[in-house]
Write a protein that holds these residues in place. Sequence first.
Motif, PDB file in Angstrom:
ATOM      1  N   ALA A  59       0.837  -1.208   0.000  1.00 35.07           N
ATOM      2  CA  ALA A  59       0.000   0.000   0.000  1.00 35.07           C
ATOM      3  C   ALA A  59       0.867   1.251   0.000  1.00 35.07           C
ATOM      4  O   ALA A  59       0.555   2.236  -0.682  1.00 35.07           O
ATOM      5  N   ALA A  60       1.966   1.223   0.738  1.00 42.53           N
ATOM      6  CA  ALA A  60       2.867   2.374   0.774  1.00 42.53           C
ATOM      7  C   ALA A  60       3.498   2.608  -0.597  1.00 42.53           C
ATOM      8  O   ALA A  60       3.620   3.756  -1.050  1.00 42.53           O
ATOM      9  N   ARG A  61       3.875   1.530  -1.278  1.00 40.38           N
ATOM     10  CA  ARG A  61       4.441   1.678  -2.626  1.00 40.38           C
ATOM     11  C   ARG A  61       3.397   2.210  -3.597  1.00 40.38           C
ATOM     12  O   ARG A  61       3.696   3.033  -4.458  1.00 40.38           O
ATOM     13  N   ALA A  62       2.145   1.752  -3.477  1.00 42.32           N
ATOM     14  CA  ALA A  62       1.070   2.239  -4.346  1.00 42.32           C
ATOM     15  C   ALA A  62       0.827   3.725  -4.109  1.00 42.32           C
ATOM     16  O   ALA A  62       0.636   4.494  -5.058  1.00 42.32           O
ATOM     17  N   LEU A  63       0.864   4.141  -2.855  1.00 34.91           N
ATOM     18  CA  LEU A  63       0.705   5.551  -2.527  1.00 34.91           C
ATOM     19  C   LEU A  63       1.842   6.370  -3.121  1.00 34.91           C
ATOM     20  O   LEU A  63       1.623   7.422  -3.726  1.00 34.91           O
ATOM     21  N   GLU A  64       3.050   5.874  -2.983  1.00 37.07           N
ATOM     22  CA  GLU A  64       4.204   6.574  -3.533  1.00 37.07           C
ATOM     23  C   GLU A  64       4.075   6.730  -5.045  1.00 37.07           C
ATOM     24  O   GLU A  64       4.310   7.800  -5.595  1.00 37.07           O
ATOM     25  N   ARG A  65       3.685   5.646  -5.731  1.00 40.13           N
ATOM     26  CA  ARG A  65       3.516   5.712  -7.189  1.00 40.13           C
ATOM     27  C   ARG A  65       2.449   6.725  -7.573  1.00 40.13           C
ATOM     28  O   ARG A  65       2.623   7.508  -8.504  1.00 40.13           O
ATOM     29  N   ALA A  66       1.320   6.716  -6.853  1.00 36.34           N
ATOM     30  CA  ALA A  66       0.226   7.640  -7.163  1.00 36.34           C
ATOM     31  C   ALA A  66       0.665   9.087  -6.974  1.00 36.34           C
ATOM     32  O   ALA A  66       0.356   9.955  -7.800  1.00 36.34           O
ATOM     33  N   LEU A  67       1.391   9.352  -5.900  1.00 36.14           N
ATOM     34  CA  LEU A  67       1.847  10.716  -5.647  1.00 36.14           C
ATOM     35  C   LEU A  67       2.881  11.151  -6.685  1.00 36.14           C
ATOM     36  O   LEU A  67       2.840  12.277  -7.185  1.00 36.14           O
ATOM     37  N   ARG A  68       3.797  10.251  -7.031  1.00 29.34           N
ATOM     38  CA  ARG A  68       4.794  10.584  -8.059  1.00 29.34           C
ATOM     39  C   ARG A  68       4.119  10.878  -9.393  1.00 29.34           C
ATOM     40  O   ARG A  68       4.475  11.815 -10.091  1.00 29.34           O
ATOM     41  N   GLU A  69       3.121  10.062  -9.733  1.00 31.91           N
ATOM     42  CA  GLU A  69       2.402  10.260 -11.006  1.00 31.91           C
ATOM     43  C   GLU A  69       1.670  11.602 -10.990  1.00 31.91           C
ATOM     44  O   GLU A  69       1.716  12.351 -11.962  1.00 31.91           O
ATOM     45  N   ALA A  70       1.012  11.893  -9.876  1.00 33.90           N
ATOM     46  CA  ALA A  70       0.283  13.161  -9.777  1.00 33.90           C
ATOM     47  C   ALA A  70       1.228  14.341  -9.882  1.00 33.90           C
ATOM     48  O   ALA A  70       0.929  15.339 -10.554  1.00 33.90           O
ATOM     49  N   LEU A  71       2.381  14.248  -9.239  1.00 29.13           N
ATOM     50  CA  LEU A  71       3.336  15.353  -9.287  1.00 29.13           C
ATOM     51  C   LEU A  71       3.958  15.496 -10.674  1.00 29.13           C
ATOM     52  O   LEU A  71       4.252  16.609 -11.114  1.00 29.13           O
ATOM     53  N   SER A  72       4.147  14.403 -11.374  1.00 31.16           N
ATOM     54  CA  SER A  72       4.782  14.471 -12.697  1.00 31.16           C
ATOM     55  C   SER A  72       3.833  15.041 -13.738  1.00 31.16           C
ATOM     56  O   SER A  72       4.275  15.527 -14.774  1.00 31.16           O
ATOM     57  N   GLN A  73       2.546  15.006 -13.477  1.00 27.74           N
ATOM     58  CA  GLN A  73       1.564  15.527 -14.413  1.00 27.74           C
ATOM     59  C   GLN A  73       1.375  17.026 -14.279  1.00 27.74           C
ATOM     60  O   GLN A  73       0.658  17.635 -15.052  1.00 27.74           O
TER      61      GLN A  73
END
Length: 74
Positions: A59-73
Amino acid sequence: MITMARNDAAYALTMARRPEVSRAELCALVEKLAGSVREVASVAELRGERLNEPAYAPAARALERALREALSQR
């Protein structure tokens, strides 16, 4: 403390999905989440627990991926 960290994570994911949220707001959320993770890790270490691969790691990795994706957009 764990409940607060979970609530912070849920809030961050909600905000990351909203297009009107600014990069600065997302960065502030990441800082808050990092603080929550540090606090939970400190408590776990004080209790003698090892954090090599905790049950919540996926879950922590999924959160990290989601936040990275949101920031990269942005």
